[in-house]
Design an enzyme around this catalytic site. Structure first.
Site, PDB file in Angstrom:
ATOM      1  N   CYS A   1       7.517  31.876 -21.971  1.00 57.75           N
ATOM      2  CA  CYS A   1       7.343  32.393 -20.613  1.00 57.75           C
ATOM      3  C   CYS A   1       8.686  32.353 -19.892  1.00 57.75           C
ATOM      4  O   CYS A   1       9.362  31.318 -19.868  1.00 57.75           O
ATOM      5  CB  CYS A   1       6.310  31.560 -19.854  1.00 57.75           C
ATOM      6  SG  CYS A   1       6.225  31.961 -18.088  1.00 57.75           S
TER       7      CYS A   1
ATOM      8  N   CYS B   1       3.533  33.999 -18.227  1.00 58.12           N
ATOM      9  CA  CYS B   1       2.154  33.539 -18.454  1.00 58.12           C
ATOM     10  C   CYS B   1       1.166  34.462 -17.740  1.00 58.12           C
ATOM     11  O   CYS B   1       1.353  34.783 -16.564  1.00 58.12           O
ATOM     12  CB  CYS B   1       1.950  32.138 -17.882  1.00 58.12           C
ATOM     13  SG  CYS B   1       2.817  30.839 -18.739  1.00 58.12           S
TER      14      CYS B   1
ATOM     15  N   GLY C   1     -26.108  33.262 -27.728  1.00 55.80           N
ATOM     16  CA  GLY C   1     -25.553  34.525 -28.198  1.00 55.80           C
ATOM     17  C   GLY C   1     -26.503  35.701 -28.131  1.00 55.80           C
ATOM     18  O   GLY C   1     -26.088  36.836 -28.320  1.00 55.80           O
TER      19      GLY C   1
ATOM     20  N   CYS D   1       8.181  29.639 -16.787  1.00 57.44           N
ATOM     21  CA  CYS D   1       7.926  28.204 -16.996  1.00 57.44           C
ATOM     22  C   CYS D   1       8.309  27.746 -18.396  1.00 57.44           C
ATOM     23  O   CYS D   1       8.226  26.564 -18.708  1.00 57.44           O
ATOM     24  CB  CYS D   1       6.463  27.867 -16.714  1.00 57.44           C
ATOM     25  SG  CYS D   1       5.325  28.333 -18.036  1.00 57.44           S
TER      26      CYS D   1
ATOM     27  N   CYS E   1       0.962  28.597 -15.130  1.00 51.84           N
ATOM     28  CA  CYS E   1       2.407  28.782 -14.976  1.00 51.84           C
ATOM     29  C   CYS E   1       2.926  28.008 -13.756  1.00 51.84           C
ATOM     30  O   CYS E   1       3.916  27.279 -13.822  1.00 51.84           O
ATOM     31  CB  CYS E   1       2.701  30.273 -14.834  1.00 51.84           C
ATOM     32  SG  CYS E   1       4.412  30.727 -15.122  1.00 51.84           S
TER      33      CYS E   1
END
Lengths: 359, 286, 188
Positions: free
Chosen positions: B238, B263, B29, B241, B269
């Site tokens: 979605c 998506c 980090g 899908c 997808c």
């Protein structure tokens, strides 16, 4: 309407590039511009691109300008991206601008001085009237030539220095860093700041320098001297142990003489602001000298409150390649982040609506 | 590509980036300054991610590049081509086939594995930049772990809006020590950062910083006991899908308020549709 | 000075493969990865490969006198600035140096710290280390033949400096493993 996921990015890019090439060439009935025409006839553009691109090569700069359709920031970017792939054979010794082969030299502080004032090829006293004869393409009359060789021209700052009236030029501050290899860190010493300013955007430096003249961190500047001409570049190969001349480059140098600093123990001296740029780049060198001086506020015990006195602000925002990239990146797709903002704002509005109903 | 090294960067530059990457991994980090080079693509368009990928990539790698979750957005195409041209590596659009994934603004829906590396393009690595513009000052704040002002900002959001109003680039604490920008991924993706099996590398070219999250490292999205972090998505399935757990793009289909939600992860997808999943709009079109 | 030995047969690919081994090992403390190039006298294959991969003229290096026979090779292939151990970016050692004498970085720049490339005998017998921290889903073990008896205490002091501290790359024959400062080590 049936939705089809957006496809064909690759073809779109190819087509865009083909269209760009066609647009760049323009009407094919008009003769194509050659890079030697650019380097000969658009010299100031070449100079600016070399300065901001950080690479002294007139031919490559001319090519970059042609490739960028005259977009000088884009051209400087092309040079930078090329330059970064080049191997480094060595570092030059400091160039001696005192030994410059002068084309132009003016001082605003002395009426006359050794070597005299030389206006050189300047726009200063042209009347800004569009010259329609130029559109017709007439050959210019030959410029008169000086009869004898040019006398020695000591720098004005050296003349003042002889009397102790101006501070030293800081030449003894040790090896300068290299911004193109190491990221900027603070505090940044003056050599590093000057390196950043030399690559900095002319427009940005102009605005920053101008702001100091209007009271945002005044420095009481006088143009000690502007000189433009050719200097020799030398390197000292370790296996030889002495300097060899590898060629000449044209530089513009500006030394500003600014109001004095001093203390009870140290007599007052004029201070300096310094600007140096590739080619004939006078506006850039002057603005740089103003900004260099204003960035020394802290070092000289002045109150640093104006934008042009803020080292971090100036150095982080003077680079137009970084700036243009980040400003222009906003046109890249941001669907995903925007969608998350949409969901958040809809949710907040729904909450506010419910709160209103309950009230 | 003639005249250029494998993956464009010269070997000395790669070594410099590699050294920065190792320190970044050792200090999860923490933003490591590096000598970011000028790339042949503009700053802000993925130069940091590209430099990291170039330093990591080998001939045996399979590269996937996504922007907004999609393989076919123009900048993803441009970067994928850059590496196909300069490194000649195999590329893929399938998350599962990739060994290195360079991304802008998303983490793929499919969970990443230990043998994968994800490289994030980062426009602004400094999570404190909106509170404190000076980098000299934010560097000091990180040194002292002085993150109170960020908590105050989030709490001000709550008192003003009732929620934390950050929806992307949502700040995280890494390994309990460094406050970190996860790049402008939607907050929806933040939970994927935590204890991810894959190594996560972040490159910010213009700001000249590299940072990293090792695999299996604790990454916590900032929140409060009474206002816990929530990952949100559009409340729809979605249209293509039918997925109800993926992050969705909103597509405007007409000027009468018509919307289609699909998506954002195009590979996810397509994989689902290939497996026989059908969304409402796709059904209507048939 | 004559240096006959080559570096990597494929300099670009060799350095990349070795870097990935080190990166993976640094990201997963205790994981053992392969890396090798033909070594000069005194160095193991992994040690030589790591030097070629990370050390160059932009870095500084201290070489343990016990490994002095490799100095010409290092100069020829890497060309680092040679400095005191307390100043070095990289410390090439045949036995563990005093970690608290090496650069640990600053609070603002903990990355400005030393990396120790420590050549050990093997990753089989010797001390069993129990590792925990970032990179590890569950505590892992690493056997190292070639660490001094005071290692655990020295490491505890180093880890306590976090985020400052030094990082270790252990090399044995054609294998390497890493101990980043973030890892906690107990007796296994």
């Amino acid at each position: 309407m049936a939705y089809v996921a957006v496809k064909g990015g690759e073809r779109a890019i190819d087509n865009a590039h083909a269209w760009l090439a066609e647009t760049r060439r323009g009407d094919q009935a008009v003769a194509e511009i050659a890079t030697d025409q650019i380097s000969e006839q658009l010299g100031r553009a070449v100079d600016r691109v070399m300065s901001e691109g950080g690479l002294y090569d007139r031919d490559l700069a001319a090519l970059a300008i042609k490739q960028a359709q005259g977009d000088l920031i884009e051209a400087a970017f092309l040079l930078r991206a090329y330059r970064t792939t080049l191997p480094r054979f060595g570092y030059s010794t400091p160039v001696d601008t005192g030994a410059m082969h002068i084309h132009r030299r003016v001082s605003a502080v002395f009426k006359d001085l050794p070597g005299g004032q030389i206006l050189g090829p300047t726009y200063d006293y042209t009347h800004r009237l569009l010259d329609f004869a130029l559109a017709a393409g007439a050959a210019p009359p030959a410029a008169p030539q000086a009869e004898s060789g040019i006398a020695a021209m000591p720098r004005v700052s050296d003349l003042l220095d002889d009397e102790g009236l101006i501070e030293g030029d800081g030449a003894d501050e040790g090896e300068p860093g290299d911004l193109t290899r190491e990221p900027l860190a603070f505090p940044a010493n003056r050599a590093l700041r000057l390196q950043a300013l030399a690559r900095g955007d002319e427009g940005f430096l102009l605005a920053m320098g101008y702001s100091t003249q209007r009271g945002w961190g005044g420095t009481h500047p006088f143009v000690g001297e502007i000189r433009m001409g050719e200097v020799a570049v030398e390197i000292t190969p370790p296996e030889l142990g002495f300097a060899i001349d590898i060629g000449d480059i044209t530089l513009t140098e500006c030394q500003m003489v600014n109001q004095f600093a001093g203390s009870k123990t140290k007599p007052p001296q004029f201070t300096r602001g310094y600007g140096l740029a590739f080619g004939h780049s006078e506006r850039k060198a002057m603005a740089m000298a103003l900004v260099d001086r204003s960035l020394r506020a802290e070092e000289l015990g002045e109150e640093a409150t104006a934008p042009a006195q803020n080292v971090e602000f100036v150095l982080y925002h003077s680079d137009n390649i970084e700036g243009t990239g980040f400003v222009e990146h906003l046109k890249l797709p941001h669907y995903v982040d925007f969608q998350s903002e949409l969901e958040t704002i809809r949710r907040m509005r729904a909450d506010a609506g419910r709160a209103e109903e309950m009230a | 590509m003639i005249g250029y090294n494998f993956a464009y960067l010269d070997e000395q530059t790669k070594r410099m980036i590699r050294r920065a990457l190792l320190k970044a991994v050792a200090i999860p980090g923490h933003q490591v300054p590096f000598g970011s080079r000028e790339m042949p693509l503009p700053y802000g368009w993925g130069t940091g991610g590209i430099q990291v990928t170039a330093a990591v990539l080998g001939r045996q790698d399979v590269l996937k590049v996504i922007d907004q979750g999609a393989d076919d957005t123009t900048n993803a195409v441009s970067i994928r081509r850059f590496f196909a041209r300069t490194a000649g590596v195999a590329t893929t659009t399938h998350t599962a086939e990739a060994t290195v994934i360079q991304t802008r603004h998303r983490i793929p829906e499919q969970a990443l594995r230990e043998d994968q590396i994800i490289v994030y393009q980062v426009p602004q690595p400094e999570p404190l930049s909106k509170l404190e513009p000076s980098r000299a000052e934010t560097r000091r704040m990180h040194a002292l772990a002085e993150y109170g002002p960020m908590h105050v900002k989030l709490y001000e959001d709550i008192t003003r809006y009732g929620h934390i109003a950050i929806s992307y680039d949502y700040p995280v604490m890494v390994n309990g020590r460094y406050l970190m920008s996860p790049s402008p991924i939607p907050a929806f993706d933040n939970p994927k950062l935590d204890m991810m099996p894959a190594l996560q590398l972040f490159g910010a070219g213009r700001e000249k910083r590299i940072y990293a999250i090792p695999p299996y490292t604790e990454v916590r999205s900032l929140d409060f006991d009474d206002h816990p972090f929530r990952a949100t998505r559009a409340p729809h399935a979605c249209g293509l899908c039918g997925a109800t757990d993926s992050y969705l793009d909103e597509v405007v289909t007409d000027d009468r308020g018509g919307r289609l939600f699909v998506c954002s992860d195009t590979d996810h997808c397509e994989t689902r549709r290939a497996a026989g999943h059908v969304g409402e709009q796709a059904m209507a079109a048939e | 000075m004559t240096v006959d030995l080559p570096g990597f047969a494929d300099p670009v690919g060799g350095a990349q493969e070795c870097f990935r081994a080190v990166l993976d090992a640094m990201a997963r403390p205790g994981a053992i990865r392969a890396a090798a190039c033909p070594p000069p006298a005194k160095l193991h294959a992994a040690t030589a490969a790591v030097l070629l991969t990370l050390v160059d003229s932009e870095t500084s290096l201290w070489i343990d006198p016990a490994l002095a026979a490799a100095t010409d090779w290092v100069r020829f292939h890497c060309g680092p600035r040679e400095v005191e151990a307390s100043q070095a970016d990289f410390v090439l050692a045949a036995s563990l140096p005093a970690l608290d004498r090496l650069r640990a970085g600053t609070d603002e720049g903990p990355d400005e710290s030393a990396t120790v490339i420590l050549q050990v005998a093997d990753f089989a017998a010797g001390q069993r280390l129990r590792l925990a921290g970032p990179g590890l889903r569950a505590p892992a073990t690493l056997d190292v033949d070639g660490l001094p008896t005071g290692f655990l205490a020295a490491w505890e002091a180093n880890h306590a400096l976090f985020p400052r501290g030094v990082d270790l790359i252990l090399c044995a024959r054609d294998r390497l493993a890493c101990l980043p400062r973030s890892v906690r080590i107990e007796k296994g």
